[in-house]
Scaffold this motif. Structure first.
Motif, PDB file in Angstrom:
ATOM      1  N   ARG A  46       0.832  -1.214   0.000  1.00 18.67           N
ATOM      2  CA  ARG A  46       0.000   0.000   0.000  1.00 18.67           C
ATOM      3  C   ARG A  46       0.862   1.258   0.000  1.00 18.67           C
ATOM      4  NH1 ARG A  46      -5.459  -1.185   3.450  1.00 18.67           N
ATOM      5  NH2 ARG A  46      -5.938  -3.150   2.428  1.00 18.67           N
TER       6      ARG A  46
ATOM      7  N   LYS B 290       2.073   1.732  -3.601  1.00 18.55           N
ATOM      8  CA  LYS B 290       1.002   2.274  -4.446  1.00 18.55           C
ATOM      9  C   LYS B 290       0.747   3.741  -4.128  1.00 18.55           C
ATOM     10  CE  LYS B 290      -1.505  -2.071  -5.081  1.00 18.55           C
ATOM     11  NZ  LYS B 290      -2.772  -2.772  -4.795  1.00 18.55           N
ATOM     12  N   ALA B 291       0.735   4.085  -2.844  1.00 20.47           N
ATOM     13  CA  ALA B 291       0.506   5.472  -2.446  1.00 20.47           C
ATOM     14  C   ALA B 291       1.650   6.371  -2.926  1.00 20.47           C
ATOM     15  CB  ALA B 291       0.356   5.564  -0.927  1.00 20.47           C
TER      16      ALA B 291
ATOM     17  N   ARG C 262       3.551   5.853  -5.546  1.00 21.34           N
ATOM     18  CA  ARG C 262       3.372   6.034  -6.998  1.00 21.34           C
ATOM     19  C   ARG C 262       2.325   7.096  -7.282  1.00 21.34           C
ATOM     20  NH1 ARG C 262       1.199   3.226 -10.506  1.00 21.34           N
ATOM     21  NH2 ARG C 262       0.192   1.562  -9.355  1.00 21.34           N
ATOM     22  N   ALA C 263       1.236   7.059  -6.529  1.00 18.56           N
ATOM     23  CA  ALA C 263       0.155   8.030  -6.725  1.00 18.56           C
ATOM     24  C   ALA C 263       0.634   9.456  -6.434  1.00 18.56           C
ATOM     25  CB  ALA C 263      -1.035   7.672  -5.852  1.00 18.56           C
ATOM     26  N   LEU C 264       1.402   9.639  -5.350  1.00  8.14           N
ATOM     27  CA  LEU C 264       1.919  10.967  -5.020  1.00  8.14           C
ATOM     28  C   LEU C 264       2.807  11.521  -6.125  1.00  8.14           C
ATOM     29  CD1 LEU C 264       2.820  10.697  -1.232  1.00  8.14           C
ATOM     30  CD2 LEU C 264       1.169  12.254  -2.268  1.00  8.14           C
TER      31      LEU C 264
ATOM     32  N   GLY D   8       2.579  10.532  -9.268  1.00  6.14           N
ATOM     33  CA  GLY D   8       1.887  10.481 -10.554  1.00  6.14           C
ATOM     34  C   GLY D   8       2.529   9.490 -11.513  1.00  6.14           C
ATOM     35  N   TRP D   9       3.183   8.469 -10.954  1.00  2.97           N
ATOM     36  CA  TRP D   9       3.877   7.462 -11.758  1.00  2.97           C
ATOM     37  C   TRP D   9       2.962   6.290 -12.069  1.00  2.97           C
ATOM     38  CZ3 TRP D   9       9.380   6.244  -9.412  1.00  2.97           C
ATOM     39  CH2 TRP D   9      10.227   7.340  -9.616  1.00  2.97           C
ATOM     40  N   SER D  10       3.101   5.760 -13.266  1.00  4.30           N
ATOM     41  CA  SER D  10       2.448   4.506 -13.635  1.00  4.30           C
ATOM     42  C   SER D  10       3.325   3.350 -13.159  1.00  4.30           C
ATOM     43  CB  SER D  10       2.299   4.437 -15.159  1.00  4.30           C
ATOM     44  OG  SER D  10       3.587   4.359 -15.760  1.00  4.30           O
ATOM     45  N   GLN D  11       2.800   2.151 -13.282  1.00  2.00           N
ATOM     46  CA  GLN D  11       3.613   0.977 -12.969  1.00  2.00           C
ATOM     47  C   GLN D  11       4.813   0.902 -13.908  1.00  2.00           C
ATOM     48  OE1 GLN D  11       0.573  -2.104 -13.167  1.00  2.00           O
ATOM     49  NE2 GLN D  11       0.522  -2.228 -10.924  1.00  2.00           N
TER      50      GLN D  11
ATOM     51  N   GLU E 112       2.381  -5.650  -6.802  1.00  2.58           N
ATOM     52  CA  GLU E 112       1.274  -4.777  -6.416  1.00  2.58           C
ATOM     53  C   GLU E 112      -0.066  -5.504  -6.363  1.00  2.58           C
ATOM     54  OE1 GLU E 112       0.970  -1.060  -8.433  1.00  2.58           O
ATOM     55  OE2 GLU E 112       2.811  -0.287  -7.534  1.00  2.58           O
TER      56      GLU E 112
END
Length: 86
Positions: A9, A12-13, A15-17, A19-22, A40
């Motif tokens: 988690r 994932k968080a 990456r979200a901060l 703005g990155w994709s996998q 993930e």
């Protein structure tokens, strides 16, 4: 010094901060996209090979992520403040 156990988690968080994709995480960590997707898809502590987990964590930290340990309020992530320009 002990190594911080990072959760899926948190990854994932983070990456979200950013703005990155996998795909972007995989590229910045020098791991394969299927590896990121597989890791993930799980929950709990980041699994896989220790060197893979370290690469992911280091790539995110290099991009400005700070992983926050359990401190009574739960684990988390935040963006590091940028240094002020002189």
């Amino acid at each position: 010094m002990s190594i911080l156990k990072v959760s899926i988690r948190q990854i994932k968080a983070a990456r979200a901060l950013l703005g990155w994709s996998q795909d972007q995480l995989a590229s910045n960590a020098s791991v394969s996209v299927p590896t990121v997707k597989r890791l993930e898809a799980a929950d709990g502590v980041l699994g896989g090979r220790p060197d893979t987990a370290q690469k992911l964590q280091e790539a995110l930290e290099k991009a400005g992520i700070q992983f926050i340990e359990e401190n009574g309020g739960g684990v988390g992530v935040r963006l590091r403040k940028k240094a002020k320009s002189k």
